[in-house]
Design a protein around this motif. Structure first.
Motif, PDB file in Angstrom:
ATOM      1  N   GLU A   1      12.393  72.699  36.413  1.00  0.00           N
ATOM      2  CA  GLU A   1      12.156  71.497  37.211  1.00  0.00           C
ATOM      3  C   GLU A   1      12.378  71.781  38.694  1.00  0.00           C
ATOM      4  OE1 GLU A   1      10.883  67.649  37.722  1.00  0.00           O
ATOM      5  OE2 GLU A   1      10.906  68.868  35.888  1.00  0.00           O
ATOM      6  N   LEU A   2      13.418  72.532  39.029  1.00  0.00           N
ATOM      7  CA  LEU A   2      13.688  72.862  40.427  1.00  0.00           C
ATOM      8  C   LEU A   2      12.589  73.751  41.005  1.00  0.00           C
ATOM      9  CD1 LEU A   2      17.543  73.500  40.295  1.00  0.00           C
ATOM     10  CD2 LEU A   2      16.368  71.602  41.422  1.00  0.00           C
ATOM     11  N   TYR A   3      12.049  74.622  40.188  1.00  0.00           N
ATOM     12  CA  TYR A   3      10.938  75.474  40.623  1.00  0.00           C
ATOM     13  C   TYR A   3       9.764  74.611  41.080  1.00  0.00           C
ATOM     14  CZ  TYR A   3       7.298  79.090  40.356  1.00  0.00           C
ATOM     15  OH  TYR A   3       6.262  79.950  40.640  1.00  0.00           O
ATOM     16  N   LYS A   4       9.481  73.551  40.340  1.00  0.00           N
ATOM     17  CA  LYS A   4       8.394  72.637  40.700  1.00  0.00           C
ATOM     18  C   LYS A   4       8.745  71.820  41.942  1.00  0.00           C
ATOM     19  CE  LYS A   4       7.070  72.014  35.828  1.00  0.00           C
ATOM     20  NZ  LYS A   4       7.010  71.025  34.709  1.00  0.00           N
ATOM     21  N   LEU A   5      10.032  71.545  42.134  1.00  0.00           N
ATOM     22  CA  LEU A   5      10.480  70.691  43.236  1.00  0.00           C
ATOM     23  C   LEU A   5      10.836  71.480  44.494  1.00  0.00           C
ATOM     24  CD1 LEU A   5      12.846  68.291  41.246  1.00  0.00           C
ATOM     25  CD2 LEU A   5      10.692  67.646  42.344  1.00  0.00           C
ATOM     26  N   HIS A   6      10.488  72.751  44.552  1.00  0.00           N
ATOM     27  CA  HIS A   6      10.931  73.640  45.635  1.00  0.00           C
ATOM     28  C   HIS A   6      10.747  73.026  47.024  1.00  0.00           C
ATOM     29  CE1 HIS A   6      11.619  77.295  47.921  1.00  0.00           C
ATOM     30  NE2 HIS A   6      10.420  77.184  48.462  1.00  0.00           N
ATOM     31  N   GLY A   7       9.522  72.649  47.371  1.00  0.00           N
ATOM     32  CA  GLY A   7       9.257  72.084  48.692  1.00  0.00           C
ATOM     33  C   GLY A   7       9.973  70.771  48.919  1.00  0.00           C
ATOM     34  N   THR A   8       9.989  69.926  47.901  1.00  0.00           N
ATOM     35  CA  THR A   8      10.667  68.629  47.996  1.00  0.00           C
ATOM     36  C   THR A   8      12.162  68.815  48.207  1.00  0.00           C
ATOM     37  OG1 THR A   8       9.017  67.652  46.517  1.00  0.00           O
ATOM     38  CG2 THR A   8      11.089  66.458  46.788  1.00  0.00           C
ATOM     39  N   LEU A   9      12.734  69.807  47.537  1.00  0.00           N
ATOM     40  CA  LEU A   9      14.168  70.072  47.642  1.00  0.00           C
ATOM     41  C   LEU A   9      14.548  70.491  49.059  1.00  0.00           C
ATOM     42  CD1 LEU A   9      16.686  70.212  45.734  1.00  0.00           C
ATOM     43  CD2 LEU A   9      16.227  72.656  45.537  1.00  0.00           C
ATOM     44  N   LEU A  10      13.774  71.407  49.648  1.00  0.00           N
ATOM     45  CA  LEU A  10      14.075  71.872  51.002  1.00  0.00           C
ATOM     46  C   LEU A  10      13.858  70.763  52.028  1.00  0.00           C
ATOM     47  CD1 LEU A  10      12.588  75.493  50.980  1.00  0.00           C
ATOM     48  CD2 LEU A  10      14.956  74.772  50.649  1.00  0.00           C
ATOM     49  N   ALA A  11      12.805  69.966  51.837  1.00  0.00           N
ATOM     50  CA  ALA A  11      12.554  68.852  52.755  1.00  0.00           C
ATOM     51  C   ALA A  11      13.687  67.827  52.663  1.00  0.00           C
ATOM     52  CB  ALA A  11      11.213  68.199  52.433  1.00  0.00           C
ATOM     53  N   GLY A  12      14.166  67.584  51.452  1.00  0.00           N
ATOM     54  CA  GLY A  12      15.279  66.662  51.274  1.00  0.00           C
ATOM     55  C   GLY A  12      16.550  67.187  51.912  1.00  0.00           C
ATOM     56  N   ALA A  13      16.739  68.505  51.841  1.00  0.00           N
ATOM     57  CA  ALA A  13      17.914  69.117  52.470  1.00  0.00           C
ATOM     58  C   ALA A  13      17.876  68.924  53.979  1.00  0.00           C
ATOM     59  CB  ALA A  13      17.971  70.599  52.116  1.00  0.00           C
ATOM     60  N   ARG A  14      16.715  69.158  54.574  1.00  0.00           N
ATOM     61  CA  ARG A  14      16.593  68.980  56.024  1.00  0.00           C
ATOM     62  C   ARG A  14      16.831  67.526  56.417  1.00  0.00           C
ATOM     63  NH1 ARG A  14      11.017  70.443  58.992  1.00  0.00           N
ATOM     64  NH2 ARG A  14      10.313  68.779  57.596  1.00  0.00           N
TER      65      ARG A  14
END
Length: 334
Positions: free
Chosen positions: A283-296
């Protein structure tokens, strides 16, 4: 009369029940006096100490099989099966409510053996071009582990000179775990470049070296930039990942490496904290871009000036510039 207070799973026991730990159960605090690993029992006593303990572990990630990977403009993401090797190393005492760090303690490696777990993980690394830019800006230092060709010799001479004892607290070395050797004047300030100069000779002179146990070394270490930037990123990513996964934060583990053993590049790994995995890595693999954008978004929106546990982590752990450096890192990789 002795009574059973609680039960802890084997994977969590080294971090929660090491000697000196404050074990919380049912709203009550218990001080761990002794851990019998072979007997699978810890002796605890009720205590009113006004602080809690938080253990740190040395974690190594060994990739067993890459199941999927994909390169983007600045990062490469992947997922697969991994072997996690972990051993608790030290713990800090943190004051209740204010979260002030009151002190540190070492965890006896003979009391708690190294733990091994095979699970699944998702990781991403910074691509070489971006890593070069980060190094140029001083956010990472890919050569941080290069202390010059005479480092091991000088390190051993310093330990011999100091009687294999910590110069701060006097703790002796334990079997299988030599003390650290610290540069009084930080090594990076000498400007050593392999093949270009010999400034390591000045940096590694015995007068500039002091033997310290791991706990004391962590307290006096001033070269936090590399560690802080990547640790800040790992902290915030690990902070928001459970929100997307709708899981308990303890269901995952996060590791940051300046030089991954697999990629040789700055890498952040999030692994499922259970043998065999829990399905989170896919699931995290699919959310890679979303995860980094959320972190920023989280780091930028946090109102703290330099960092806090809610975004990149405590300033005392990641350094005073970690928040700004983490934002710059996220800007470059998004």
């Amino acid at each position: 009369e002795a009574a059973v207070v609680g039960v802890v799973d084997r994977q969590s026991a080294p971090l929660l029940l090491h000697e000196g730990a404050v074990y919380m159960h049912g709203g009550e605090a218990y001080l761990v006096r002794e851990l019998d690993w072979e007997g699978r029992m810890a002796r605890v006593e009720p205590a009113q100490v006004g602080y809690y303990t938080q253990a740190s572990a040395s974690v190594t990630v060994e990739v067993m099989e890459v199941l999927e990977e994909e390169a983007g403009p600045a990062t490469q993401k992947a997922r697969g099966t991994v072997r996690i090797l972990s051993r608790p190393t030290s713990y800090m005492k943190v004051r209740l409510y204010t979260h002030e760090i009151l002190g540190w303690g070492e965890i006896d490696p003979e009391r708690v053996p190294e733990q091994e777990m095979e699970t699944t993980a998702y990781w991403f690394n910074v691509l070489p071009e971006t890593a070069a830019l980060l190094e140029q800006e001083g956010l990472i230092n890919m050569a941080r582990d290069d202390r010059g060709p005479n480092w091991e010799q000088q390190r051993n001479q310093a330990r011999d000179r100091d009687g294999h004892r910590c110069r701060h607290c006097g703790a002796p070395e334990r079997p299988g775990r030599g003390h650290d050797v610290h540069h009084v004047q930080p090594f990076r300030t000498f400007g050593y470049r392999r093949g270009e100069n010999e400034r390591y000779l000045e940096a590694n002179r015995l007068e500039n070296l002091v033997t310290l146990c791991r706990s004391c070394h962590r307290r006096v270490e001033v070269d936090r930039l590399v560690f802080g930037t990547l640790s800040a990123l790992a902290h915030v990513v690990g902070h928001i990942a459970p929100l997307y996964l709708m899981c308990d934060p303890r269901d995952i583990g996060v590791v940051s490496e300046v030089k991954s053993s697999l990629t040789g590049l700055p890498t952040c790994t999030i692994y499922d904290n259970a043998p065999g995995g829990l399905g989170f890595s896919e699931e995290l693999y699919k959310l890679h871009g979303t995860l980094l954008a959320g972190a920023r978004e989280l780091v930028a929106a946090c109102r703290c000036p330099r960092g806090c546990p809610s975004c990149v982590g405590p300033v005392a752990e990641v350094g005073e510039d970690a928040k700004a450096n983490c934002l710059r890192l996220l800007e470059l990789i998004l």
